[in-house]
Design a protein around this motif. Structure first.
Motif, PDB file in Angstrom:
ATOM      1  N   SER A  43       5.796  -3.963   1.999  1.00 59.23           N
ATOM      2  CA  SER A  43       6.324  -3.383   0.576  1.00 59.23           C
ATOM      3  C   SER A  43       5.653  -2.103   0.453  1.00 59.23           C
ATOM      4  CB  SER A  43       5.713  -4.355  -0.582  1.00 59.23           C
ATOM      5  OG  SER A  43       5.570  -3.000  -1.737  1.00 59.23           O
ATOM      6  N   HIS A  44       7.353  -0.869   0.412  1.00 56.08           N
ATOM      7  CA  HIS A  44       6.859   0.566   0.153  1.00 56.08           C
ATOM      8  C   HIS A  44       5.130   0.736  -0.931  1.00 56.08           C
ATOM      9  CE1 HIS A  44       9.733   0.287  -2.957  1.00 56.08           C
ATOM     10  NE2 HIS A  44       9.109   1.456  -2.863  1.00 56.08           N
ATOM     11  N   ARG A  45       5.281  -0.002  -1.790  1.00 57.56           N
ATOM     12  CA  ARG A  45       4.373   0.386  -3.065  1.00 57.56           C
ATOM     13  C   ARG A  45       2.495  -1.207  -2.208  1.00 57.56           C
ATOM     14  NH1 ARG A  45       8.820   0.195  -6.357  1.00 57.56           N
ATOM     15  NH2 ARG A  45       8.687   1.890  -7.001  1.00 57.56           N
ATOM     16  N   THR A 289      12.033   3.238  -3.097  1.00 56.41           N
ATOM     17  CA  THR A 289      11.950   2.818  -1.303  1.00 56.41           C
ATOM     18  C   THR A 289      12.121   3.543  -0.221  1.00 56.41           C
ATOM     19  OG1 THR A 289      12.824   0.575  -1.862  1.00 56.41           O
ATOM     20  CG2 THR A 289      11.765   1.745   0.635  1.00 56.41           C
ATOM     21  N   PRO A 290      11.030   4.713  -0.251  1.00 55.54           N
ATOM     22  CA  PRO A 290      11.427   5.965   1.321  1.00 55.54           C
ATOM     23  C   PRO A 290      11.759   5.349   2.711  1.00 55.54           C
ATOM     24  CG  PRO A 290       8.753   5.216   1.114  1.00 55.54           C
ATOM     25  CD  PRO A 290       9.945   4.560   0.090  1.00 55.54           C
ATOM     26  N   PRO A 291      11.689   5.948   3.930  1.00 58.73           N
ATOM     27  CA  PRO A 291      12.151   6.085   5.270  1.00 58.73           C
ATOM     28  C   PRO A 291      10.989   4.997   5.638  1.00 58.73           C
ATOM     29  CG  PRO A 291      12.125   7.648   5.011  1.00 58.73           C
ATOM     30  CD  PRO A 291      12.029   7.983   3.227  1.00 58.73           C
ATOM     31  N   VAL A 292      10.795   3.788   5.618  1.00 55.88           N
ATOM     32  CA  VAL A 292       9.416   3.524   5.508  1.00 55.88           C
ATOM     33  C   VAL A 292       8.635   3.392   7.361  1.00 55.88           C
ATOM     34  CG1 VAL A 292       7.498   1.104   5.498  1.00 55.88           C
ATOM     35  CG2 VAL A 292       8.798   1.460   3.293  1.00 55.88           C
ATOM     36  N   LEU A 293       9.399   2.898   7.982  1.00 52.88           N
ATOM     37  CA  LEU A 293       9.451   2.841   9.525  1.00 52.88           C
ATOM     38  C   LEU A 293      10.084   3.930   9.913  1.00 52.88           C
ATOM     39  CD1 LEU A 293       9.469   1.131  12.504  1.00 52.88           C
ATOM     40  CD2 LEU A 293      12.179   0.891  12.154  1.00 52.88           C
ATOM     41  N   ALA A 294      10.269   5.653   9.297  1.00 53.70           N
ATOM     42  CA  ALA A 294      10.234   5.921   9.763  1.00 53.70           C
ATOM     43  C   ALA A 294       8.834   6.963   9.770  1.00 53.70           C
ATOM     44  CB  ALA A 294      11.498   7.292   9.584  1.00 53.70           C
TER      45      ALA A 294
END
Length: 413
Positions: A43-45, A289-294
């Motif tokens: 989760s991004h949060r 949701t931001p680009p988590v992996l990047a």
């Protein structure tokens, strides 16, 4: 494919990443920060990711000396998304500051040095909301009056007195044109900044917080950013020097994070919620949701950068890499084999562009490079020729291999 089988990627973007970073990233894909969850799944949060995001911000702030007057934000949409966002956010700011001005009295100033600044200017024209000006144009200094092959002479700059924004692109990836960089040796800082080829910061309107916008997409973290604190917005797509495609990094002066909805009530154009700097800032870059992996891989790159010596380290290395390639290019020009696109003094450290002279010679040059494990050097489709991108992940040893091949090619003709 094993690491030993990897080719050298001189592509302009998405670009090369350090092998060690890619190896570390594979571990995080399976288990991020001992959570038992992969970074592409988490989760991004979650507290683990938000803590990581804060660490990435801290690495950028430390390595570029970003002052507390500026916020660092993470978003999507690339540089092209920011062509729109800077117009809308800074026009909203201008509307709040000067609510009674008519649209034709609001100036948007653009410095044109290549394909990307031209695209940014076109988006400003398309969105409207003010008078869109070309305050300097590199094409006027070219032999045919049409080619972007130089940084405009400082005497040609004509900034507006009270602009809503002043836009420039520090490095033009397609055209290989870049503003000169003031090195730490030689003349005083003031004397260097007034040299031809430098961005003319000294000509900007005085006694105001100038809404200066710098597109640093293809040079971010490759060398220091002059007058960083005087910029309203600096933005960069990550896919050149920092990480994978999908992430855009913003450094926004806090007075430019404004209430765009209040501005709209005063007549400004409504700003889409995910383009609003206020939305990004108040949501700590996780409003959506931001680009988590990047972001994760970019953080690994920035951590490695810090261990190597940060921007100062890369400034020295990138200068040497560029000098090597341009020296060989000049040799090829002298032999009638190569021809550079860019006038001396305006050449990019990041993207070296030239043509191979003679029928069928470009194809021969590209084939020879590929046979030696070097790829991504074909020029942008809009201009053709050769483009060698020397981003941070390209090592001096890899650059030497390229230069060795270039010399061999010249001598064989």
């Amino acid at each position: 494919m094993a690491t030993s089988q990897r080719v050298i990627n001189f592509g302009a973007g998405p670009s090369a990443l350090p092998d060690s970073v890619l190896e570390d990233a594979t571990k995080g894909l399976l288990n991020f920060d001992n959570t038992g969850i992969g970074i592409a799944e988490i989760s991004h949060r979650s507290p683990e990711f938000t803590a990581y995001l804060a660490s990435v911000e801290a690495l950028i702030r430390q390595q570029l000396n970003v002052p507390s007057t500026h916020s660092i934000l993470f978003t999507q949409g690339g540089g092209t998304g920011q062509f729109s966002a800077v117009v809308l956010n800074l026009l909203a700011r201008h509307r709040l500051l000067y609510p009674d001005l008519r649209e034709e009295e609001r100036n948007l100033d653009y410095v044109l040095t290549g394909s990307w600044s031209l695209a940014a200017w076109k988006e400003g024209v398309r969105l409207g909301g003010g008078k869109v000006n070309v305050v300097a144009d590199g094409r006027r200094g070219s032999e045919d009056g049409k080619t972007f092959d130089n940084v405009p002479g400082r005497d040609s700059f004509r900034f507006s007195e009270n602009p809503a924004l002043v836009y420039y692109c520090e490095n033009e990836t397609v055209n290989g044109v870049q503003f000169k960089h003031a090195l730490s040796d030689g003349d005083s800082q003031e004397e260097k900044e007034e040299e031809e080829g430098m961005f003319p910061f000294h000509l900007l309107p005085k006694d105001q917080l100038v809404p200066l916008v710098g597109d640093y997409s293809s040079s971010f973290m490759s060398r220091s950013i002059p007058h960083l604190a005087d910029h309203a917005v600096i933005y960069a797509g990550a896919q050149k020097n920092i990480g994978p495609a999908g992430l855009t990094i913003l450094i926004v002066r806090n007075d430019c994070i404004v209430d765009v909805d209040t501005a709209a009530q005063l007549g400004a154009q409504p700003v889409p919620i995910t383009l609003s700097y206020k939305t990004l800032a108040e949501g700590n870059s996780v409003y959506n949701t931001p680009p988590v992996l990047a972001i994760y891989i970019s953080g690994l790159v920035l951590k490695r950068n810090a261990e190597l010596g940060g921007v100062e380290y890369y400034e020295r290395v990138n200068r040497r890499k560029a000098e090597m390639v341009y020296e060989c290019l000049r040799l090829g020009e002298g032999k009638g084999v190569f021809k550079g696109y860019v006038k001396k003094g305006s050449e990019s450290w990041m993207n070296v562009v030239f043509v191979v002279l003679g029928e069928g010679k470009e194809k021969e040059f590209l084939k020879g490079a590929e046979e030696r494990g070097m790829v991504g050097i074909k020029g942008h489709r809009s201009v053709g020729g050769i483009r060698i991108s020397l981003y941070n992940a390209i090592t001096e040893e890899q650059t030497e291999k390229l230069v060795k091949y270039m010399r061999e090619f010249v001598e064989s003709q």
